[in-house]
Design an enzyme around this catalytic site. Structure first.
Site, PDB file in Angstrom:
ATOM      1  N   GLY A 219       0.791  -1.229   0.000  1.00 46.25           N
ATOM      2  CA  GLY A 219       0.000   0.000   0.000  1.00 46.25           C
ATOM      3  C   GLY A 219       0.818   1.270   0.000  1.00 46.25           C
ATOM      4  O   GLY A 219       0.260   2.364   0.150  1.00 46.25           O
TER       5      GLY A 219
ATOM      6  N   GLU B  34       4.761  -6.214   1.499  1.00 44.53           N
ATOM      7  CA  GLU B  34       4.228  -6.624   0.197  1.00 44.53           C
ATOM      8  C   GLU B  34       3.926  -5.446  -0.729  1.00 44.53           C
ATOM      9  O   GLU B  34       2.763  -5.170  -1.025  1.00 44.53           O
ATOM     10  CB  GLU B  34       2.909  -7.379   0.399  1.00 44.53           C
ATOM     11  CG  GLU B  34       3.044  -8.709   1.046  1.00 44.53           C
ATOM     12  CD  GLU B  34       1.688  -9.322   1.336  1.00 44.53           C
ATOM     13  OE1 GLU B  34       1.626 -10.536   1.419  1.00 44.53           O
ATOM     14  OE2 GLU B  34       0.696  -8.580   1.471  1.00 44.53           O
TER      15      GLU B  34
ATOM     16  N   GLY C 280       3.158  -3.456  -3.982  1.00 41.91           N
ATOM     17  CA  GLY C 280       2.645  -3.764  -5.320  1.00 41.91           C
ATOM     18  C   GLY C 280       2.888  -2.567  -6.211  1.00 41.91           C
ATOM     19  O   GLY C 280       3.893  -2.461  -6.905  1.00 41.91           O
ATOM     20  N   ARG C 281       1.963  -1.584  -6.106  1.00 41.57           N
ATOM     21  CA  ARG C 281       2.033  -0.424  -7.003  1.00 41.57           C
ATOM     22  C   ARG C 281       3.364   0.315  -6.921  1.00 41.57           C
ATOM     23  O   ARG C 281       3.832   0.853  -7.910  1.00 41.57           O
ATOM     24  CB  ARG C 281       0.867   0.533  -6.734  1.00 41.57           C
ATOM     25  CG  ARG C 281       1.043   1.460  -5.552  1.00 41.57           C
ATOM     26  CD  ARG C 281      -0.212   2.251  -5.293  1.00 41.57           C
ATOM     27  NE  ARG C 281      -1.304   1.340  -4.975  1.00 41.57           N
ATOM     28  CZ  ARG C 281      -2.543   1.474  -5.413  1.00 41.57           C
ATOM     29  NH1 ARG C 281      -2.872   2.487  -6.171  1.00 41.57           N
ATOM     30  NH2 ARG C 281      -3.463   0.598  -5.076  1.00 41.57           N
TER      31      ARG C 281
ATOM     32  N   TYR D 238     -11.931   4.740  -9.068  1.00 36.17           N
ATOM     33  CA  TYR D 238     -11.443   5.383  -7.840  1.00 36.17           C
ATOM     34  C   TYR D 238     -11.253   6.883  -7.971  1.00 36.17           C
ATOM     35  O   TYR D 238     -10.596   7.489  -7.108  1.00 36.17           O
ATOM     36  CB  TYR D 238     -10.065   4.827  -7.439  1.00 36.17           C
ATOM     37  CG  TYR D 238      -9.899   3.345  -7.397  1.00 36.17           C
ATOM     38  CD1 TYR D 238     -10.684   2.560  -6.556  1.00 36.17           C
ATOM     39  CD2 TYR D 238      -8.912   2.727  -8.152  1.00 36.17           C
ATOM     40  CE1 TYR D 238     -10.485   1.192  -6.492  1.00 36.17           C
ATOM     41  CE2 TYR D 238      -8.705   1.354  -8.095  1.00 36.17           C
ATOM     42  CZ  TYR D 238      -9.498   0.591  -7.264  1.00 36.17           C
ATOM     43  OH  TYR D 238      -9.296  -0.748  -7.195  1.00 36.17           O
TER      44      TYR D 238
ATOM     45  N   CYS E 168     -18.249   3.414 -25.036  1.00 32.87           N
ATOM     46  CA  CYS E 168     -19.601   3.961 -24.989  1.00 32.87           C
ATOM     47  C   CYS E 168     -20.072   4.083 -23.542  1.00 32.87           C
ATOM     48  O   CYS E 168     -20.968   3.362 -23.093  1.00 32.87           O
ATOM     49  CB  CYS E 168     -20.532   3.082 -25.803  1.00 32.87           C
ATOM     50  SG  CYS E 168     -20.039   3.104 -27.520  1.00 32.87           S
ATOM     51  N   GLU E 169     -19.424   4.963 -22.818  1.00 34.66           N
ATOM     52  CA  GLU E 169     -19.734   5.255 -21.415  1.00 34.66           C
ATOM     53  C   GLU E 169     -19.354   6.703 -21.184  1.00 34.66           C
ATOM     54  O   GLU E 169     -18.207   7.085 -21.481  1.00 34.66           O
ATOM     55  CB  GLU E 169     -18.836   4.433 -20.469  1.00 34.66           C
ATOM     56  CG  GLU E 169     -19.099   2.966 -20.398  1.00 34.66           C
ATOM     57  CD  GLU E 169     -20.345   2.610 -19.618  1.00 34.66           C
ATOM     58  OE1 GLU E 169     -20.720   3.389 -18.708  1.00 34.66           O
ATOM     59  OE2 GLU E 169     -20.936   1.570 -19.919  1.00 34.66           O
TER      60      GLU E 169
ATOM     61  N   TYR F 258      -2.122  -1.604 -11.828  1.00 31.71           N
ATOM     62  CA  TYR F 258      -3.586  -1.728 -11.945  1.00 31.71           C
ATOM     63  C   TYR F 258      -4.114  -1.095 -13.239  1.00 31.71           C
ATOM     64  O   TYR F 258      -5.249  -0.614 -13.284  1.00 31.71           O
ATOM     65  CB  TYR F 258      -4.281  -1.137 -10.711  1.00 31.71           C
ATOM     66  CG  TYR F 258      -3.758  -1.742  -9.424  1.00 31.71           C
ATOM     67  CD1 TYR F 258      -4.157  -3.023  -9.040  1.00 31.71           C
ATOM     68  CD2 TYR F 258      -2.834  -1.076  -8.631  1.00 31.71           C
ATOM     69  CE1 TYR F 258      -3.647  -3.601  -7.888  1.00 31.71           C
ATOM     70  CE2 TYR F 258      -2.320  -1.650  -7.473  1.00 31.71           C
ATOM     71  CZ  TYR F 258      -2.737  -2.907  -7.108  1.00 31.71           C
ATOM     72  OH  TYR F 258      -2.234  -3.484  -5.965  1.00 31.71           O
TER      73      TYR F 258
END
Ligand SMILES: *Cc1c(COP(=O)(O)O)cnc(C)c1O
Length: 434
Positions: free
Chosen positions: A246, A288, A290-291, A331, A358-359, A387
């Site tokens: 994190g 741990e 990640g990002r 997010y 198409c959003e 991500y």
């Protein structure tokens, strides 16, 4: 990210290669990682997360981004791996990643996944609940397979970050609440009764994109105090504590992440102090990330297509969008961007960078300051290495981009661009035999 941003004659380079050359050779949208930067992050954690009081282990959270080439870099740098599904485990096995350095997480591992882990010799399963503990003990005993387990604890500490990515709150779906002693006792007793399952310690992961290191201090204090009591009450040997990941990264200049060195030293120092305070000895402490290993090393290159003015906005459309970066819609994530061939021009315009899906929510950046943009320009979005690809989808039947590692003027494709026919490889017309 910014240190590695090299501009020559107004043209952006990544890993020593100009962005137009990358786009020409590999097409767009394209994920490009600066391989030296990946290496630096990995070796940074490995170098600074060290203590002379206990062993340490840096476990990369593969959900942030994974592929064979990345796993080989991790292995070379001596990092371990956390996987959260049979798919991630299978990839690790296919990449030849050492099974004794793999930790299997997840709140609802299926029987198939648990059997796969036992069969492949995955070293550690991180148990998320009492039910999972029962099942793992049953499986390991009946298959006569040895496995080490940790228990994921919800330490009840909420890190200050975007509410959707907090996992340490009271009603989180992850882990066992730390004061639920009844459940913890049941789990420990089950494990003690098994001759195949070995308990090694506890795990906690309190959230993501955390900048305030006091959050980790709080978890360390709480968990070490907790295991002191637990080991006494249950005559239990606790060997390891894993404080999760994190660690915050810089997506835009508003983010001021801590240096890896600072993060590592602070966690180590806090652990040493707390262990001393409670007269405890642990074999190993783990983290741990990640990002923080992959985010800033990764960038996405798009071609600018059509543009459109509305009363309050000027849209700039790119040839990708929420299919290669869902984090904005999911997010409210923020990113910085540049026009790769106009790096020396003043940013006098403001554009809303939107994708082709198409959003209405398919927006990548609101009010991006840029030089005057034209169709055909190359837009680079920075810090998309985590991500992004791992959450990519085929919504609207868009092909997933290619992924390239660039290093000192050389690039290699590590994941090929998807084709329309790739997307049809699972189409079937088979009779179901029931
Ligand atoms: C997602 C996750 C991580 C990594 O989080 P980052 O924000 O990418 O560093 C680490 N451990 C666990 C258990 C996770 O679920």
């Amino acid at each position: 990210m910014s240190e590695a941003r090299n501009v020559k004659n107004g043209i952006l380079e990544i890993g020593g290669i100009s962005v137009p050359d990358l786009a020409k050779a590999c097409g767009t949208p394209l994920f490009v990682y600066d391989e030296n930067e990946l290496d630096q992050q990995m070796s940074g954690y490995k170098t600074y997360f060290q203590s002379d009081q206990f062993e340490t282990e840096v476990i990369y959270a593969s959900k942030a981004f994974t592929c064979k080439a990345l796993l080989q870099l991790l292995e070379k740098n001596g990092l371990s791996l956390d996987v959260v599904s049979g798919g991630e485990l299978y990839l690790a096995e296919q990449a030849g990643f050492p099974m004794e350095r793999i930790y299997f997480h997840g709140n609802n591992k299926t029987d198939e996944e648990l059997k796969l882990a036992l069969d492949m010799g995955c070293k550690t399963i991180v148990l998320d609940s009492l039910m999972e503990c029962e099942r793992v003990v049953e499986l390991a005993d009946s298959l006569k397979c040895k496995i080490e387990v940790m228990i994921r604890i919800n330490p009840g500490i909420t890190a200050h970050t975007h509410k959707y990515i907090i996992t340490g709150n009271l009603d989180s779906k992850f882990g066992v609440m730390f004061h639920d002693e009844d459940t913890i006792t049941k789990m420990i007793d089950l494990i003690k009764d098994s001759s195949f399952v070995g308990f090694i310690g506890f795990h906690a992961h309190i959230g993501s994109q955390i900048f305030d290191l006091r959050a980790y201090d709080a978890v360390i204090e709480r968990l070490i105090k907790y295991i002191k009591k637990l080991s006494k009450d249950h005559n239990l040997e606790i060997k390891c504590l894993d404080f999760g990941g994190g660690f915050g990264v810089r997506y835009t200049d508003e983010d001021q992440p801590n240096e890896i060195q600072e993060v590592c030293r602070r966690i180590i120092k806090k652990c040493e102090e707390e262990l001393l305070k409670y007269d405890l000895h642990l074999k190993k402490i783990m983290i741990e990330p990640g990002r923080s290993i992959v985010a800033e090393a990764g960038n996405t290159i798009y071609h600018v297509g059509f543009m459109k003015k509305t009363p309050n906005k000027e849209y700039l459309f790119v040839d990708g969008g929420m299919t290669d970066n869902i984090r904005v819609a999911l997010y409210d994530a923020r990113y910085d961007c540049d026009l790769a061939e106009k790096m020396d021009q003043k940013k006098e315009y403001q554009y809303t960078v939107a994708g082709k899906c198409c959003e209405s929510g398919d927006i990548l950046i609101e009010n991006a300051p840029l030089p005057k943009a034209e169709t055909g320009d190359l837009l680079v979005v920075y810090g998309t290495g985590a991500y992004g690809y791992s959450m990519a989808s085929n919504y609207n039947r868009l092909n997933r981009p290619a992924v390239v590692f660039a290093k000192e003027g050389k690039a290699r494709v590590v994941i090929k661009r998807e084709s329309y026919s790739d997307q049809l490889r699972l189409e079937a017309d088979e009779e179901v035999i029931i």
